[in-house]
Design a protein around this motif. Sequence first.
Motif, short mmCIF file in Angstrom:
data_model
loop_
_atom_site.label_atom_id
_atom_site.label_comp_id
_atom_site.label_asym_id
_atom_site.label_seq_id
_atom_site.Cartn_x
_atom_site.Cartn_y
_atom_site.Cartn_z
N VAL A 117 21.51 47.39 22.25
CA VAL A 117 22.93 47.24 21.96
C VAL A 117 23.73 48.42 22.48
CG1 VAL A 117 24.63 47.12 20.10
CG2 VAL A 117 22.57 45.72 19.98
N GLN A 118 23.23 49.63 22.28
CA GLN A 118 23.93 50.81 22.80
C GLN A 118 24.00 50.81 24.32
OE1 GLN A 118 25.57 53.10 20.97
NE2 GLN A 118 25.05 51.82 19.21
N ARG B 198 26.68 48.32 25.36
CA ARG B 198 28.02 48.87 25.13
C ARG B 198 28.39 49.88 26.22
NH1 ARG B 198 28.96 51.04 19.19
NH2 ARG B 198 30.97 51.47 20.23
N SER B 199 27.43 50.70 26.60
CA SER B 199 27.70 51.67 27.67
C SER B 199 27.96 50.98 29.00
CB SER B 199 26.53 52.65 27.79
OG SER B 199 26.32 53.36 26.59
N TYR C 270 29.11 47.95 29.37
CA TYR C 270 30.41 47.27 29.22
C TYR C 270 31.55 48.24 29.49
CZ TYR C 270 34.04 44.42 27.00
OH TYR C 270 35.18 43.70 26.76
#
Length: 383
Positions: free
Chosen positions: A149-150, A153-154, A156
């Motif tokens: 998930v991290q 997000r990065s 994105y």
Amino acid sequence: MAGAAGVGGVLWRSVGVFLGCVAACAGVVWLAVAGVVLGPFLLWPRTRAGARAALVAGARRIAGLERRRRTVFFRDRFPLHYVPQDMTVLRYVATRAYAGTVTAVTLALFGFGMVLAGVFTAALVRGRVGVGELLWQVLLGGALLFLGVQGLRSLYALDARLARDTFGPSERELLRQRIDELATSRAAVVHAVDTERRRIERDLHDGLQQRLVALAMLLGRARRPGRTAEQSAALLAQAHEEAQDVLTELREVAWRVYPSALDGPGLREALGGVAERSPVPLRLEYGLDRPLPRPVETAAYFVVSEAVTNAAKHAQATSVQVRLTMAAGVLTISVQDDGCGGADPHGTGLAGLRGRVEALDGRLRVDSPPAGPTTITAELPCA
């Protein structure tokens, strides 16, 4: 309703992320094919220009699709007439090819992890998994899920930053910049108003107040008993002359605060008053054929008045030329003197003028080489 709209927005952006992965794979294919086909031609000087043009043309098509994707799925708005440079486009396509491929791999791992989670859940329901193995799998799966998930997000955020740096700032960035500019100009206006107020207080205290005290003393001396008619007449004549000087100085202070001509004949008459009171010869070229908005007139008057005052006091000028022109809805004011130059653009007076001009979305430029001449140019939008 709001929750449904939020879920719909997430799904819409998810489609945008998926299409970004597809576009990234297309970028990888294009770079690989272009590298193989155009590589030899890029090395040969005679064909380098044509091969480079073909490479950039393909990269621009991919970048155009990426820009449209960011606009449709992420609501980004980029400047319509902004065209990035060739190297910027190539760098964007190469970076997006790498980042999009990593995103695709991460999403594939997420899908694979969901399949494993389903298999593990089925085994757990059938009783084939012990407590120790359950805890171990939950711990490992939770850690991998967090890292995934991290990472997404990065990636994105990287996608948005690359598009913003390549295609220009988005509307949100432009709005943030505009807010910062307005806050800065507001602070400059407050500082300029405070400086002007202090100057007016100083003029009243050191100038008019002292003259009024002298006038009162002359009248008091004229009223003392024992004065002859000739002495009283002489003192009254001095008092009359002093009263005229007080009126003249009071009129000067009032004009520096706000010229009354702006409420009547307009800017041209007010600038004519500046020319009449100027201690150096002033030539005015007024090339405007229509009235200006009141804030623009006021700012234009103070730009000319302050520039002429600085030329007379500090530049040792013998002549000043003022020119006002209008083009494409922008008023241009040019004040040029033949003085010694060396004006400080960040000085108190010019800083105050810059604050007035920038408060109206204008620009002020100062060109003052050490040997002169000094030219102060202000551009004020009149829309």
